[in-house]
Motif scaffolding. Sequence first.
Motif, PDB file in Angstrom:
ATOM      1  N   ILE A   6       0.836  -1.182  -0.022  1.00 56.82           N
ATOM      2  CA  ILE A   6      -0.140  -0.042  -0.022  1.00 56.82           C
ATOM      3  C   ILE A   6       0.618   1.433  -0.063  1.00 56.82           C
ATOM      4  O   ILE A   6       0.407   2.235  -0.892  1.00 56.82           O
ATOM      5  CB  ILE A   6      -1.001   0.070   1.266  1.00 56.82           C
ATOM      6  N   LEU A   7       1.863   1.099   0.593  1.00 54.68           N
ATOM      7  CA  LEU A   7       2.569   2.346   0.818  1.00 54.68           C
ATOM      8  C   LEU A   7       3.534   2.547  -0.376  1.00 54.68           C
ATOM      9  O   LEU A   7       3.825   3.892  -0.853  1.00 54.68           O
ATOM     10  CB  LEU A   7       3.717   2.300   2.154  1.00 54.68           C
ATOM     11  N   LEU A   8       4.164   1.666  -1.036  1.00 54.08           N
ATOM     12  CA  LEU A   8       4.847   1.629  -2.183  1.00 54.08           C
ATOM     13  C   LEU A   8       3.955   2.157  -3.210  1.00 54.08           C
ATOM     14  O   LEU A   8       4.247   2.916  -3.850  1.00 54.08           O
ATOM     15  CB  LEU A   8       5.392   0.262  -2.754  1.00 54.08           C
ATOM     16  N   ASN A   9       2.783   1.695  -3.294  1.00 56.83           N
ATOM     17  CA  ASN A   9       1.738   2.112  -4.429  1.00 56.83           C
ATOM     18  C   ASN A   9       1.466   3.597  -4.040  1.00 56.83           C
ATOM     19  O   ASN A   9       1.396   4.462  -5.158  1.00 56.83           O
ATOM     20  CB  ASN A   9       0.442   1.303  -4.363  1.00 56.83           C
ATOM     21  N   SER A  10       1.354   4.009  -2.968  1.00 53.59           N
ATOM     22  CA  SER A  10       0.924   5.351  -2.652  1.00 53.59           C
ATOM     23  C   SER A  10       2.039   6.115  -2.733  1.00 53.59           C
ATOM     24  O   SER A  10       1.955   7.487  -3.348  1.00 53.59           O
ATOM     25  CB  SER A  10       0.403   5.653  -1.280  1.00 53.59           C
ATOM     26  N   LEU A  11       3.533   5.885  -2.626  1.00 53.77           N
ATOM     27  CA  LEU A  11       4.408   6.583  -2.767  1.00 53.77           C
ATOM     28  C   LEU A  11       4.654   6.784  -4.121  1.00 53.77           C
ATOM     29  O   LEU A  11       5.119   7.870  -4.560  1.00 53.77           O
ATOM     30  CB  LEU A  11       5.743   5.921  -2.110  1.00 53.77           C
ATOM     31  N   GLU A  12       4.664   5.812  -5.076  1.00 52.25           N
ATOM     32  CA  GLU A  12       4.696   5.928  -6.530  1.00 52.25           C
ATOM     33  C   GLU A  12       3.714   6.955  -7.134  1.00 52.25           C
ATOM     34  O   GLU A  12       4.116   7.758  -7.925  1.00 52.25           O
ATOM     35  CB  GLU A  12       4.762   4.466  -7.122  1.00 52.25           C
ATOM     36  N   THR A  51      -7.275   1.081  -0.168  1.00 52.37           N
ATOM     37  CA  THR A  51      -7.422   2.793   0.093  1.00 52.37           C
ATOM     38  C   THR A  51      -8.041   3.728  -0.692  1.00 52.37           C
ATOM     39  O   THR A  51      -8.162   3.378  -2.038  1.00 52.37           O
ATOM     40  CB  THR A  51      -6.203   2.939   0.570  1.00 52.37           C
ATOM     41  N   TYR A  52      -8.471   4.498  -0.120  1.00 49.29           N
ATOM     42  CA  TYR A  52      -8.995   5.707  -0.827  1.00 49.29           C
ATOM     43  C   TYR A  52      -8.243   6.826  -0.477  1.00 49.29           C
ATOM     44  O   TYR A  52      -7.772   7.157   0.776  1.00 49.29           O
ATOM     45  CB  TYR A  52     -10.520   6.048  -0.490  1.00 49.29           C
ATOM     46  N   LEU A  53      -7.769   7.797  -1.467  1.00 49.50           N
ATOM     47  CA  LEU A  53      -7.026   8.969  -1.129  1.00 49.50           C
ATOM     48  C   LEU A  53      -7.921  10.149  -1.868  1.00 49.50           C
ATOM     49  O   LEU A  53      -8.175  10.046  -3.076  1.00 49.50           O
ATOM     50  CB  LEU A  53      -5.594   8.614  -1.871  1.00 49.50           C
ATOM     51  N   ASP A  54      -7.765  11.345  -1.226  1.00 47.23           N
ATOM     52  CA  ASP A  54      -8.303  12.401  -1.778  1.00 47.23           C
ATOM     53  C   ASP A  54      -7.431  13.218  -2.671  1.00 47.23           C
ATOM     54  O   ASP A  54      -6.505  13.558  -2.037  1.00 47.23           O
ATOM     55  CB  ASP A  54      -8.714  13.355  -0.550  1.00 47.23           C
ATOM     56  N   ILE A  55      -7.896  13.437  -3.813  1.00 48.73           N
ATOM     57  CA  ILE A  55      -6.906  14.106  -4.764  1.00 48.73           C
ATOM     58  C   ILE A  55      -7.452  15.309  -5.514  1.00 48.73           C
ATOM     59  O   ILE A  55      -7.225  15.903  -6.482  1.00 48.73           O
ATOM     60  CB  ILE A  55      -6.239  13.045  -5.987  1.00 48.73           C
ATOM     61  N   GLY A  56      -8.536  15.863  -4.646  1.00 50.25           N
ATOM     62  CA  GLY A  56      -9.218  17.008  -5.209  1.00 50.25           C
ATOM     63  C   GLY A  56      -8.032  18.230  -5.556  1.00 50.25           C
ATOM     64  O   GLY A  56      -8.341  18.705  -6.658  1.00 50.25           O
ATOM     65  N   GLU A  57      -7.374  18.525  -4.632  1.00 51.77           N
ATOM     66  CA  GLU A  57      -6.298  19.618  -4.743  1.00 51.77           C
ATOM     67  C   GLU A  57      -5.508  19.325  -5.861  1.00 51.77           C
ATOM     68  O   GLU A  57      -5.106  20.386  -6.809  1.00 51.77           O
ATOM     69  CB  GLU A  57      -5.511  19.732  -3.669  1.00 51.77           C
ATOM     70  N   ARG A  58      -5.137  18.231  -6.009  1.00 47.88           N
ATOM     71  CA  ARG A  58      -4.199  17.994  -7.247  1.00 47.88           C
ATOM     72  C   ARG A  58      -4.917  18.099  -8.599  1.00 47.88           C
ATOM     73  O   ARG A  58      -4.527  18.598  -9.622  1.00 47.88           O
ATOM     74  CB  ARG A  58      -3.461  16.501  -7.238  1.00 47.88           C
ATOM     75  N   SER A  87     -21.800  17.581  -3.767  1.00 45.42           N
ATOM     76  CA  SER A  87     -20.614  18.095  -4.508  1.00 45.42           C
ATOM     77  C   SER A  87     -20.199  16.965  -4.890  1.00 45.42           C
ATOM     78  O   SER A  87     -20.254  15.869  -4.414  1.00 45.42           O
ATOM     79  CB  SER A  87     -19.690  19.094  -3.894  1.00 45.42           C
ATOM     80  N   TRP A  88     -19.107  16.923  -5.846  1.00 43.63           N
ATOM     81  CA  TRP A  88     -18.290  15.657  -6.346  1.00 43.63           C
ATOM     82  C   TRP A  88     -16.858  15.953  -5.908  1.00 43.63           C
ATOM     83  O   TRP A  88     -16.244  16.956  -5.955  1.00 43.63           O
ATOM     84  CB  TRP A  88     -18.327  15.790  -7.801  1.00 43.63           C
ATOM     85  N   LYS A  89     -16.206  14.845  -5.598  1.00 47.28           N
ATOM     86  CA  LYS A  89     -14.817  15.049  -4.997  1.00 47.28           C
ATOM     87  C   LYS A  89     -14.052  13.668  -5.858  1.00 47.28           C
ATOM     88  O   LYS A  89     -14.398  12.756  -5.878  1.00 47.28           O
ATOM     89  CB  LYS A  89     -14.790  14.842  -3.635  1.00 47.28           C
ATOM     90  N   TRP A  90     -12.626  14.347  -6.289  1.00 47.81           N
ATOM     91  CA  TRP A  90     -11.903  13.343  -6.876  1.00 47.81           C
ATOM     92  C   TRP A  90     -11.303  12.284  -5.928  1.00 47.81           C
ATOM     93  O   TRP A  90     -10.663  12.867  -4.824  1.00 47.81           O
ATOM     94  CB  TRP A  90     -10.811  14.015  -7.738  1.00 47.81           C
ATOM     95  N   ILE A  91     -11.359  11.014  -6.137  1.00 45.22           N
ATOM     96  CA  ILE A  91     -10.800  10.155  -5.249  1.00 45.22           C
ATOM     97  C   ILE A  91      -9.854   9.148  -6.126  1.00 45.22           C
ATOM     98  O   ILE A  91     -10.226   8.890  -7.104  1.00 45.22           O
ATOM     99  CB  ILE A  91     -11.871   9.445  -4.685  1.00 45.22           C
ATOM    100  N   GLN A  92      -8.809   8.834  -5.528  1.00 47.18           N
ATOM    101  CA  GLN A  92      -7.868   7.765  -5.927  1.00 47.18           C
ATOM    102  C   GLN A  92      -8.033   6.556  -5.115  1.00 47.18           C
ATOM    103  O   GLN A  92      -7.770   6.531  -3.870  1.00 47.18           O
ATOM    104  CB  GLN A  92      -6.347   8.319  -6.131  1.00 47.18           C
ATOM    105  N   THR A  93      -8.193   5.386  -5.869  1.00 44.93           N
ATOM    106  CA  THR A  93      -8.282   4.255  -5.115  1.00 44.93           C
ATOM    107  C   THR A  93      -7.572   3.372  -5.574  1.00 44.93           C
ATOM    108  O   THR A  93      -7.023   3.049  -6.895  1.00 44.93           O
ATOM    109  CB  THR A  93      -9.842   3.416  -5.274  1.00 44.93           C
ATOM    110  N   HIS A  94      -6.708   2.530  -4.606  1.00 44.96           N
ATOM    111  CA  HIS A  94      -5.964   1.456  -4.729  1.00 44.96           C
ATOM    112  C   HIS A  94      -6.370   0.093  -4.289  1.00 44.96           C
ATOM    113  O   HIS A  94      -6.910   0.079  -3.029  1.00 44.96           O
ATOM    114  CB  HIS A  94      -4.398   1.767  -4.254  1.00 44.96           C
ATOM    115  N   GLY A  95      -6.438  -0.926  -4.702  1.00 43.80           N
ATOM    116  CA  GLY A  95      -6.879  -2.251  -4.274  1.00 43.80           C
ATOM    117  C   GLY A  95      -6.154  -3.309  -4.612  1.00 43.80           C
ATOM    118  O   GLY A  95      -5.536  -3.571  -5.668  1.00 43.80           O
ATOM    119  N   MET A  96      -6.561  -4.360  -3.986  1.00 39.71           N
ATOM    120  CA  MET A  96      -5.739  -5.791  -4.076  1.00 39.71           C
ATOM    121  C   MET A  96      -6.544  -6.875  -3.619  1.00 39.71           C
ATOM    122  O   MET A  96      -7.565  -6.515  -2.997  1.00 39.71           O
ATOM    123  CB  MET A  96      -4.319  -5.720  -3.437  1.00 39.71           C
TER     124      MET A  96
END
Length: 887
Positions: free
Chosen positions: A40-46, A442-449, A417-426
């Motif tokens: 999870i961390l490696l995927n998030s880091l990359e 995991t879900y990660l908020d990527i709205g600012e990006r 409202s709508w929010k951009w989400i990045q999901t990683h799954g396994m």
Amino acid sequence: MDRQFESHRIGLIGGVVLVALTLASGIAVYTVMQRQTESILLNSLEASLLGDRRLFESEINAGVTNALTVSTRPFVIQNLQLIKAAPGNDTSRQALQKIADSFLPTGFSGVSFHDSHDKEIVRAGRLSTNPALSVPLNTPAGAHLLWDGQLILRTVRDVEDDAGNRIGMATTESTLPHLTRTIAEADAFAKTADLALCAPRANDMQCFPLTQSQQVFSRMARTIDGQPLPMSHALDGQTGTVFTRDYRHQNVVAAYTPLGGLGPGMVLKIDQAELFAPLKKQLLIIVPLLGGLVLVGMLLLHWLVAPLVRKLVLSRQETAEVNARLRDVEERWRFALNSTGAGVWDLDIPANRILLSSRCKAMLGFASDEIGTRMDEWAQRIHPDDMAGLTAARQQLFDGRSDTFTNEHRKRCKDGSWKWIQTHGMVAARDAANAPVRMIGTYLDIGERKQAEETIQRQANFDPLTQLPNRRLFLDRLGQELIKSRREDHFLALLLVDLDEFKEVNDTLGHDEGDILLQEAALRIRSCVRDADTVARLGGDEFTVILANLPDRSHIEDIAQKIIGSLARPFHLGNEVVYVTASIGITLYPVDAGDIDTLMKHADQAMYAAKNQGRNRFCYFTASLQEAAQTRLKLSRDLREAVIERQFTTHFQPIIELGSGRIHKAEALLRWQHPVRGPVDPMAFIPLAEDTGLINEIGEWVFKESVRHAKDWCGKFGADFQVSINMSPVQFRSAGRIHTETWLQHLQEAGLSGANIIIEITESLLLNVHTDIIDYLFRLRAAGVQVAIDDFGTGYCTLSYLKQFPIDYLKIDRSFVRDIETNPNDMALSKAIIVMAHELGLKVIAEGVETDGQRSLLSAAGCDYAQGFLFAEPLLPEAFETLLRDR
């Protein structure tokens, strides 16, 4: 004895089994947790590094694109050509200074222009003089990335004329605060997170300040202890993650990637100690727990001879205790993941049930108890347009082609409202048929990006003032439409729209009011075309319209006429009401040209043809326009040489007092004797001089020549002798105060009264009059200089200016005088002008008088003065003086 032996034997076997199972379980749990955490961390880091890379590429490419427009601006090229031709040309240097200043609000921190010898001419804003680091980038322009307390993008671009000759150089700098902040705030990802941006050198590399060190590394080795650093992989064009040691000799987990094709590389890393810190904390819990389990098991086995019920009850109690502790371990594991800023989800596919961490729900504005566990309810919050992409990403797991997936999509928040989400799954578990039955991720908020990417995209492709597509997006769309037209065998029309009087509005009312006019003009043009058509702003007051998939030409003309009519309506700018018109050039694909550059050139030529035909109209491109454009270009070059070589002469045409026949006035007229072409019609070169700005220098010369001859004739033929001098609106608007003060000072130095000079202006000057122009006119009046309205009756502004401004003469245009003997309407108009002028205390001069009949009719109508070929054609000073003596 046997029972005791058997009891010991059972206890020994049970103890061994218990210890083995306990150790195996503990190791398995720890291994799974470690692998899941690492994955999870490696995927998030990359993913985070790739997001940063896209941000850096977008901002740098957008900055380079923006900088490239500076060296291609026509005014920049024009003034650098003038400076190259005349290095001491202060007017062009001042114009370049204004141009450089105008670029500062468009995103540049500093702009400078240099001549063809690389000598700096002007500078605006601040340019870095001694940056701590300067890294060249692989871009079309000479771009460098600097460090001077922050990241700065510098471009150095040669400026070339139409023939491709180098005439100077433009240097621009743009600060990159968002990228600087991205490096500085990378530790928001983790306490020891370090974002590095480095560029290769011959045998090593150079790095901008890292997140943790905040120090520039002008030289850094690419290896440590014989092993390449992660940045070395990035500089070799590779992307990935690695467990290794960094330049501090610390064990780290690093993600690396090249910065696109720009040259530098990027690395995002965190210390392994921080990565495994949560696991070590869990290990401190698991080890005592395992020890406790072994001890409890041994005690249970020791008391195996106790009643079976007691053993079962005791076993159940111990099992419940173990489960509670395991749940505590799981909660701690979830807490460790939540601390990274991501939400955790666990999907039970057969049960259609999803467990969400509080962070997942909080991202969408929900409390922990406000969202159920049914997957259907959670899936309904996915944006319909993103569902297909998410389904395709997850389908790889169901097909057995992968055990992990990543997807970015929008989810509906509690407030709608709508929010951009990045999901990683396994996949956590599969059934006997290899179908996934449990997934975690995991879900990660990527709205600012996403917002930053959208902002960068808009800045790169849309005009910030009008929000229309800019030149870059326009050229892209035009290219696409040409391909589509070629494929579908349809023709396409390109319209170039130029606002005729915009420069006057900008010069008189100011740039703020001019910007408001441009915004309103953009809305009007956009309202005249179809939704499928493209309207873009190329810069200044030039707009383009792409009309594709056209049924016939009548549709083009309808739209062109609608645009002309819409722009002709009055513009209300604060307390001012102004009028502009539009000249439109139209060219067709593939009839007129087969490529973008030729289409643009033809549209430009057609637009200038519309201007030359009287403006406020449209004109199609023709082959004759191409020939006329080439002739105009050649004439423009010859005109510059004429100014340098003084090929001009001043002629004087007498103005006759009809009542007495006396000559005590003359109009100064400029003539150009071309060394090859011979005499050049003033109607051909005067507008060209106004367009190129040469009218200022030519006008100064004409004024001084007129003053010199006026002084001579005042001494010979009467102190009341007057010379009338035409003054272009361009001279008033570009530097009216300078011309006024300079002319009055020259009169004083020449010892000539202002009463011996008449300044002729056109009605168009008073169309959108500014207070400065009013001040100039009254300043002239205060010095005794009189003012005449030339070509009166051909304009279209109100007559109120006759009582507002210091006007002394009205000159009836020759178009009214020509037919007064045969056309009663022209005679009536001429009489009306004379009566109106006399009622206002003004004198009237009739132009173009060629017959005795015209003179008699004008004299009978009360006209004061007349000039024309009936009396004399324009004469050289010597011939004019002879005429005065003979009278």
